[in-house]
Design an enzyme around this catalytic site. Structure first.
Site, PDB file in Angstrom:
ATOM      1  N   LYS A 227       0.826  -1.214   0.000  1.00 40.13           N
ATOM      2  CA  LYS A 227       0.000   0.000   0.000  1.00 40.13           C
ATOM      3  C   LYS A 227       0.861   1.266   0.000  1.00 40.13           C
ATOM      4  O   LYS A 227       2.062   1.220   0.263  1.00 40.13           O
ATOM      5  CB  LYS A 227      -0.950  -0.009   1.202  1.00 40.13           C
ATOM      6  CG  LYS A 227      -2.096  -1.013   1.019  1.00 40.13           C
ATOM      7  CD  LYS A 227      -3.150  -0.865   2.087  1.00 40.13           C
ATOM      8  CE  LYS A 227      -4.239  -1.916   1.867  1.00 40.13           C
ATOM      9  NZ  LYS A 227      -5.158  -2.007   2.996  1.00 40.13           N
ATOM     10  N   ARG A 261      -2.459  -9.732   6.165  1.00 41.85           N
ATOM     11  CA  ARG A 261      -2.983  -9.916   4.800  1.00 41.85           C
ATOM     12  C   ARG A 261      -1.923  -9.443   3.813  1.00 41.85           C
ATOM     13  O   ARG A 261      -1.562  -8.259   3.833  1.00 41.85           O
ATOM     14  CB  ARG A 261      -4.277  -9.108   4.651  1.00 41.85           C
ATOM     15  CG  ARG A 261      -4.972  -9.253   3.321  1.00 41.85           C
ATOM     16  CD  ARG A 261      -6.286  -8.465   3.309  1.00 41.85           C
ATOM     17  NE  ARG A 261      -6.984  -8.636   2.040  1.00 41.85           N
ATOM     18  CZ  ARG A 261      -6.722  -7.927   0.952  1.00 41.85           C
ATOM     19  NH1 ARG A 261      -5.785  -6.992   0.965  1.00 41.85           N
ATOM     20  NH2 ARG A 261      -7.398  -8.146  -0.168  1.00 41.85           N
TER      21      ARG A 261
HETATM   22  C1  9MG Z   1      -9.784  -6.035   0.436  1.00 46.37           C
HETATM   23  N1  9MG Z   1      -8.793  -5.338   1.232  1.00 46.37           N
HETATM   24  C2  9MG Z   1      -7.845  -4.475   0.776  1.00 46.37           C
HETATM   25  N2  9MG Z   1      -7.123  -4.018   1.797  1.00 46.37           N
HETATM   26  C3  9MG Z   1      -7.610  -4.603   2.916  1.00 46.37           C
HETATM   27  C4  9MG Z   1      -7.295  -4.526   4.281  1.00 46.37           C
HETATM   28  O1  9MG Z   1      -6.344  -3.716   4.728  1.00 46.37           O
HETATM   29  N3  9MG Z   1      -7.993  -5.270   5.143  1.00 46.37           N
HETATM   30  C5  9MG Z   1      -8.998  -6.076   4.711  1.00 46.37           C
HETATM   31  N4  9MG Z   1      -9.660  -6.792   5.631  1.00 46.37           N
HETATM   32  N5  9MG Z   1      -9.349  -6.183   3.419  1.00 46.37           N
HETATM   33  C6  9MG Z   1      -8.667  -5.457   2.550  1.00 46.37           C
END
Ligand code: 9MG
Length: 279
Positions: A227, A261
């Site tokens: 990001k 994630r």
């Molecule tokens: C779909 N998505 C994109 N970024 C995300 C994030 O930081 N957390 C979660 N739960 N989904 C995300």
């Protein structure tokens, strides 16, 4: 803290000797996601990427059929279903928990009927229909905070106290879910890094991961992989953010995050193994 995260057919230990940070691998089946848009749109390419993540030690595969990057237009319900259903069908017996990244209640209902284990709702289950779609199932839930909506959320995000406002929102949604019959063991929370947040907001939230987890007594998911927050700190474009992503993953678990994630599963799994063995 709940001792387990119940996630459909899977149960993940959150405490005790068996517990370790979990890795959620990102499988974007979109033409327009910011770092991998278009790469895994075709079913064979999506399967190959999922198999790679499985080999590399993923715990949960998060399938997204609508890009959520800032400025993006939403896709129609039919388009999302057409993209996601074949992938869920193809992967449902892959041996790993399948999470679906969607905020549409109709998609939630369809993927749960097809065998998905978790719903990752970037809108934090704000719609009554979303709560109804998940309440009676056994799926895990990721309740995320977002200010605004993807199309405009990064225009001018504003908070008085970002940690407090995010915590209050998450707590309210957890209470709504519990009132609808969802067991706490099915829920994880997510501050939603980059979703209506400046770099300063993201950094404040990051530093308060432990406080948010403590306040809600629930496992916390962190998603910062590739990001702009990583870009702002490192100055690297999207292809050069691996080291930054790994630094953020280790920092997140040190702050108390339970689930990370990520795009780069193998590298993250290894980094977390070393962190766990040496902490
Ligand atoms: C779909 N998505 C994109 N970024 C995300 C994030 O930081 N957390 C979660 N739960 N989904 C995300």
């Amino acid at each position: 803290m709940t001792a387990f995260l119940e996630c459909g057919r899977y149960r993940f230990a959150l405490e005790g000797p068996e517990s370790r940070p979990l890795v959620m691998g990102i499988l974007n089946i979109t033409p327009d996601s910011f770092s991998d848009g278009g790469k895994y749109m075709a079913l064979p390419a999506a399967m190959e990427q999922a198999e790679r993540m499985i080999r590399e030690g993923v715990d949960i595969i998060d399938i997204g059929a609508e890009s959520t990057r800032p400025g993006i237009e939403p896709v129609s319900l039919q388009e999302e279903l057409d993209r996601v259903m074949p992938v869920v069908e193809a992967l449902k017996d892959c041996g790993k928990a399948l999470s679906i990244d969607t905020y549409k209640p109709e998609v939630m209902t369809a993927v749960l009927a097809a065998g998905a284990d978790m719903i990752n709702d970037i809108a934090g289950f704000c719609q009554e229909a979303s709560i109804r779609a998940v309440a009676q199932s056994r799926c895990g839930l990721c309740v995320m905070h977002m200010q605004g909506e993807p199309k405009t959320m990064q225009v001018a995000p504003q908070y008085h106290d970002v940690t407090c406002e995010v915590t209050v929102f998450l707590e309210g949604q957890v209470n709504r879910l519990e009132a609808a019959g969802v067991a706490r063991e099915r829920i994880c929370i997510d501050p939603g890094f980059g979703f209506g947040k400046t770099l300063d907001h993201n950094l404040a939230l990051f530093q308060h991961i432990g406080q948010m987890r403590q306040a809600l007594q629930l496992p916390l998911l962190v998603g910062v992989s590739r990001k702009s927050m990583i870009a702002a700190i490192t100055g690297k474009d999207v292809s050069g953010r691996l080291a930054g992503n790994l630094g953020a993953a280790l920092s997140a678990v040190a702050h108390g995050a339970a689930i990370i994630r990520v795009h780069e599963v193998g590298e993250t799994v290894d980094a977390l193994k070393v962190w766990c063995a040496t902490r």
